[in-house]
Design an enzyme around this catalytic site. Structure first.
Site, PDB file in Angstrom:
ATOM      1  N   THR A  64       0.830  -1.202   0.000  1.00  0.00           N
ATOM      2  CA  THR A  64       0.000   0.000   0.000  1.00  0.00           C
ATOM      3  C   THR A  64       0.860   1.246   0.000  1.00  0.00           C
ATOM      4  O   THR A  64       1.987   1.259   0.504  1.00  0.00           O
ATOM      5  CB  THR A  64      -0.944   0.040   1.220  1.00  0.00           C
ATOM      6  OG1 THR A  64      -0.205   0.414   2.396  1.00  0.00           O
ATOM      7  CG2 THR A  64      -1.614  -1.313   1.450  1.00  0.00           C
TER       8      THR A  64
ATOM      9  N   ASP B 193      -4.050   5.927   2.471  1.00  0.00           N
ATOM     10  CA  ASP B 193      -3.596   6.970   3.380  1.00  0.00           C
ATOM     11  C   ASP B 193      -3.921   6.464   4.773  1.00  0.00           C
ATOM     12  O   ASP B 193      -5.101   6.336   5.133  1.00  0.00           O
ATOM     13  CB  ASP B 193      -4.331   8.286   3.085  1.00  0.00           C
ATOM     14  CG  ASP B 193      -3.983   9.395   4.055  1.00  0.00           C
ATOM     15  OD1 ASP B 193      -3.288   9.124   5.066  1.00  0.00           O
ATOM     16  OD2 ASP B 193      -4.418  10.542   3.830  1.00  0.00           O
TER      17      ASP B 193
ATOM     18  N   ASN C  32       4.713   0.528   8.246  1.00  0.00           N
ATOM     19  CA  ASN C  32       5.978   1.170   7.902  1.00  0.00           C
ATOM     20  C   ASN C  32       5.818   2.639   7.522  1.00  0.00           C
ATOM     21  O   ASN C  32       6.791   3.381   7.471  1.00  0.00           O
ATOM     22  CB  ASN C  32       6.628   0.404   6.747  1.00  0.00           C
ATOM     23  CG  ASN C  32       7.945   1.008   6.317  1.00  0.00           C
ATOM     24  OD1 ASN C  32       8.948   0.906   7.014  1.00  0.00           O
ATOM     25  ND2 ASN C  32       7.946   1.669   5.164  1.00  0.00           N
TER      26      ASN C  32
ATOM     27  N   SER D  66       9.858   1.161  13.928  1.00  0.00           N
ATOM     28  CA  SER D  66      10.187   2.228  14.859  1.00  0.00           C
ATOM     29  C   SER D  66      11.555   2.783  14.463  1.00  0.00           C
ATOM     30  O   SER D  66      11.796   3.063  13.290  1.00  0.00           O
ATOM     31  CB  SER D  66      10.180   1.688  16.294  1.00  0.00           C
ATOM     32  OG  SER D  66      10.518   2.686  17.231  1.00  0.00           O
TER      33      SER D  66
ATOM     34  N   TYR E  70       9.944  13.793  16.173  1.00  0.00           N
ATOM     35  CA  TYR E  70       9.975  12.490  15.510  1.00  0.00           C
ATOM     36  C   TYR E  70      10.331  11.406  16.525  1.00  0.00           C
ATOM     37  O   TYR E  70       9.681  10.355  16.589  1.00  0.00           O
ATOM     38  CB  TYR E  70      10.986  12.503  14.363  1.00  0.00           C
ATOM     39  CG  TYR E  70      11.211  11.140  13.750  1.00  0.00           C
ATOM     40  CD1 TYR E  70      10.235  10.544  12.962  1.00  0.00           C
ATOM     41  CD2 TYR E  70      12.392  10.436  13.977  1.00  0.00           C
ATOM     42  CE1 TYR E  70      10.432   9.287  12.402  1.00  0.00           C
ATOM     43  CE2 TYR E  70      12.598   9.184  13.418  1.00  0.00           C
ATOM     44  CZ  TYR E  70      11.614   8.617  12.638  1.00  0.00           C
ATOM     45  OH  TYR E  70      11.805   7.368  12.093  1.00  0.00           O
TER      46      TYR E  70
ATOM     47  N   LYS F   1       8.263   7.910  18.056  1.00  0.00           N
ATOM     48  CA  LYS F   1       8.785   6.547  18.142  1.00  0.00           C
ATOM     49  C   LYS F   1       8.769   6.026  19.575  1.00  0.00           C
ATOM     50  O   LYS F   1       8.589   4.830  19.801  1.00  0.00           O
ATOM     51  CB  LYS F   1      10.195   6.477  17.536  1.00  0.00           C
ATOM     52  CG  LYS F   1      10.211   6.749  16.029  1.00  0.00           C
ATOM     53  CD  LYS F   1       9.213   5.858  15.285  1.00  0.00           C
ATOM     54  CE  LYS F   1       9.217   6.075  13.793  1.00  0.00           C
ATOM     55  NZ  LYS F   1       8.195   5.260  13.093  1.00  0.00           N
TER      56      LYS F   1
ATOM     57  N   THR G  26      18.650   5.330   3.143  1.00  0.00           N
ATOM     58  CA  THR G  26      17.373   5.174   2.440  1.00  0.00           C
ATOM     59  C   THR G  26      16.884   6.548   1.990  1.00  0.00           C
ATOM     60  O   THR G  26      17.525   7.567   2.227  1.00  0.00           O
ATOM     61  CB  THR G  26      16.309   4.547   3.357  1.00  0.00           C
ATOM     62  OG1 THR G  26      15.968   5.497   4.389  1.00  0.00           O
ATOM     63  CG2 THR G  26      16.813   3.275   4.004  1.00  0.00           C
TER      64      THR G  26
END
Length: 277
Positions: A36, A60, A87, A138, A152, A156, A187
């Site tokens: 997705t 979403d 994710n 996480s 951020y 987590k 990434t």
């Protein structure tokens, strides 16, 4: 119980970063994946490459009705869901003073409430089939923190607590939970699509410049090296609650907890006095 040789995955945030890497790796090893993303065209190539082994769905995660529909559609399509991997997420960059509350809420809507929405949509199906494995991406920042990305990190920390409680609650249903904690990796997480910047205040410019410079020198792992470690946890009879990815995480976390223990112990007499007995 599902066939242990192949698994059916439901993955959010599959368009890029770890979500894309893990979706492709699962498909390459012969698993089936409901992938997705917010924009269907961003995952269209998966369908072209892997055919009927992949189901691509627009999602979403902040849209509860859409999430329920996607989870149910994936379950109906493949007949089961073995692994549900949350994710989707992004980082808000800015000091605690700079970031507007609305931006913080929006990040939590995706990073926390989006994951909760998917979990709540999947749990009735996993309970009914009598098994399942819930994974959540996480970060090592679920245990430690840094300036400028404190919001951020806070998402987590909340993510970790929710999944730890979840693991205790759903063990009775033969549902397992694993929190994935990547360190710094090369990434797309650092790209504009994965970052939102808070309005800047001049007084923090120098501080942030030094911080960003220190990040440039941070060793980053190869994300392509992560799937085998993930699969070991997914295929384990007794998977870990927490799966750290990367060589630098544990030393950092070990040091942080040593400092916390030392401070708590230094103030232990004050704490005991506050008991009042």
């Amino acid at each position: 119980m599902s066939d242990q040789k192949t698994k059916v995955w439901f993955i959010t945030g599959a368009s890029r970063g770890f979500g894309r890497i893990w979706a492709e790796a699962a498909l390459k090893r012969g698993d089936k994946v409901a992938a997705t993303a917010r924009k269907l065209e961003s995952i269209a190539a998966l369908k072209e490459t892997f055919g009927d082994n992949v189901l691509t769905l627009e999602l979403d995660v902040t849209n509860a009705a859409q999430a329920r529909e996607a989870v149910q559609q994936a379950h109906a399509h493949f007949g089961r869901l073995d692994v549900v991997l949350n994710n989707a997420g992004y980082s808000l960059v800015g000091t605690i003073e700079e970031a507007p509350a609305d931006d913080v809420r929006a990040m939590f809507d995706t990073n926390i409430f989006g994951a909760v929405i998917v979990i709540q949509a999947a749990l009735p199906l996993l309970r009914e089939q009598g098994y399942g494995h819930i994974l959540g991406t996480s970060s090592n920042l679920g245990h430690v923190t840094l300036p400028v990305i404190g919001y951020y990190a806070s998402s987590k920390w909340a993510f970790e607590a929710i999944h730890e409680s979840l693991a205790l609650e759903v063990k009775q249903f033969n549902i397992k939970v694993t929190i994935i904690e990547p360190g710094a990796y090369a990434t797309e997480f650092g790209t504009p699509e994965s970052l939102k910047f808070a309005p800047s205040m001049d007084i923090y410019d120098g501080f942030k410049a030094n911080f960003f410079e220190s990040l440039q020198n941070m060793e980053r792992g190869n994300p392509a090296a992560t799937p085998d470690s993930l699969f070991k946890a997914v295929d384990a009879e007794n998977p870990p609650l927490r799966l750290s990815l990367g060589s630098n995480n544990l030393p950092w976390v070990r040091g942080a907890y040593a400092e916390r223990m030392a401070e708590w112990e230094a103030w232990e007499e004050v704490a005991i006095a506050a008991q009042g007995n």
